[in-house]
Design an enzyme around this catalytic site. Structure first.
Site, PDB file in Angstrom:
ATOM      1  N   TYR A  30       0.838  -1.202   0.000  1.00 26.39           N
ATOM      2  CA  TYR A  30       0.000   0.000   0.000  1.00 26.39           C
ATOM      3  C   TYR A  30       0.874   1.254   0.000  1.00 26.39           C
ATOM      4  O   TYR A  30       0.674   2.160  -0.819  1.00 26.39           O
ATOM      5  CB  TYR A  30      -0.892  -0.026   1.238  1.00 26.39           C
ATOM      6  CG  TYR A  30      -1.807   1.161   1.389  1.00 26.39           C
ATOM      7  CD1 TYR A  30      -2.960   1.274   0.629  1.00 26.39           C
ATOM      8  CD2 TYR A  30      -1.536   2.171   2.314  1.00 26.39           C
ATOM      9  CE1 TYR A  30      -3.823   2.350   0.781  1.00 26.39           C
ATOM     10  CE2 TYR A  30      -2.384   3.253   2.477  1.00 26.39           C
ATOM     11  CZ  TYR A  30      -3.528   3.340   1.705  1.00 26.39           C
ATOM     12  OH  TYR A  30      -4.376   4.418   1.858  1.00 26.39           O
ATOM     13  N   LYS A  47       1.082   4.238  -2.918  1.00 29.01           N
ATOM     14  CA  LYS A  47       0.605   5.592  -2.621  1.00 29.01           C
ATOM     15  C   LYS A  47       1.752   6.606  -2.751  1.00 29.01           C
ATOM     16  O   LYS A  47       1.531   7.739  -3.198  1.00 29.01           O
ATOM     17  CB  LYS A  47      -0.027   5.642  -1.229  1.00 29.01           C
ATOM     18  CG  LYS A  47      -1.373   4.910  -1.148  1.00 29.01           C
ATOM     19  CD  LYS A  47      -2.407   5.497  -2.112  1.00 29.01           C
ATOM     20  CE  LYS A  47      -3.782   4.889  -1.945  1.00 29.01           C
ATOM     21  NZ  LYS A  47      -4.799   5.500  -2.853  1.00 29.01           N
TER      22      LYS A  47
END
Lengths: 232, 232
Positions: free
Chosen positions: B140, B144
């Site tokens: 993640y 991002k």
């Protein structure tokens, strides 16, 4: 003294071979290459298939079978490509850079987490360019920014890397490789970083007292044959 | 006044639907959803197949056939997953987060580059967490961080976005969705950001004089029902 072992992802490339050769010569390390073809400089080569999970499983099996623990893991696999966001090639390029730059970094880091000795060294390859916006090389820039974030995350508590190990990134500007000389024959090669300088830097970092703080991004810049290492 | 058109990637999700609904109600926009299923709130829905290049081609054909130019493109597609680097799931998670978070952002940005009007608005979804190391959510975090780099790169000269357009990222901490309430029933919902607040913020940003400078990452934080927008 116990034998020390280095694993290089991308060990058949020009930088990878220079690193393997230098570690063997200067410090008598055992050197393992992981790449799509065997490395002439390696004592052992693991040949990649391109399926990252299967490839990492194979590397892990080979290390486990040999009872090998690693002192250093270095990722110099990767690639470059340029395009802006309007380009039709953006989708293929993002896919390619993800495989080349991100998956190889993740693979090395996972191997390091399982096979690195305490106080071991993990080195990934970032890019000076990705410290700033990269509108003309979107796919390359975002995958190198991802690699920088990976290095900082692996240096944080609870990352899963062994005790007192260190993770660092080298951020080359331009390396003095045969490929780059062919592509840019009129450039000033005195401003490119020699591969042996990179290899010697990595050997230094294998001593815990000669390392920057874990999580550092280290830019390599060369001007008039003088190479500097800028830590950020 | 000419009709204004919004395209939302992830328009069938909870945040996507809230955005479409708010734009329709407050300002009578025409709203298009792009997602894996039709959105109840959209005037038109494009259904995704999962092959990003084919999907973008389909969106482009539909916009071209309708003679549509866009005033705003918003990407709220994406996902979350957690693991450390030792986890066997890291490879599948990196692949999944790349598809969910990076490919959707690239798709939206490419569409914006071709269909956004001058002074148009592109909004991608980053994450407050990825401003710092993310050792417990590697996949993640790196995707991002890649999205943040994309936003900064698209705001730079020569990126290929239309003249005077703006690209911004929203960085939510925790959104007040039904899914999050179900997953964390004992949390203090007063500290979660209501979806309508996000939608209203985006409507403000469609006016060029109410936008932060292009390339900004805007954190959304809510405490005791008060939402703040922190620009970095």
């Amino acid at each position: 003294m116990a034998e020390k072992t280095l694993l290089v992802y991308g060990g058949a490339g020009q930088l990878g071979q220079a690193i393997l050769k230098t570690f063997k010569l200067i410090d008598a390390w055992k050197v393992i290459s992981v790449d799509f073809r065997a490395s002439q400089e390696a004592h052992e080569s693991v040949i990649l298939s391109g399926d990252v999970e299967a490839d990492v499983t194979r590397v892990a099996e080979q290390l486990t079978a040999g009872g090998v623990q690693l002192d250093a893991v270095v990722c110099v696999a990767g690639g470059w490509v340029g395009e802006d966001i309007k380009s039709k090639s953006i989708f293929k390029n993002v896919d390619k850079m993800h495989k080349f730059n991100v998956e190889s970094s993740i693979a090395c880091s996972h191997i390091a987490a399982h096979f690195l000795k305490p106080e071991g060294l993990l080195v990934l390859t970032g890019a000076s360019a990705a410290l700033n916006p990269t509108p003309g090389m979107i796919a390359y820039g975002i995958t190198k920014a991802a690699t920088h974030h990976l290095v900082k995350s692996l240096a944080a508590p609870g990352s899963g890397l062994p005790e007192n190990s260190a993770v660092l990134a080298i951020l080359p500007s331009c390396l003095d490789t045969a490929t780059n000389r062919e592509a840019m024959p009129n450039a000033n090669f005195d401003d490119w970083t020699p591969l042996e300088e990179v290899a010697r830097l990595l050997i230094n970092w294998t001593s815990p007292d000669q390392r920057p703080v874990s999580g550092s991004l280290v830019q390599l810049t060369t001007n008039a044959k003088v190479t500097q290492f800028i830590i950020s």
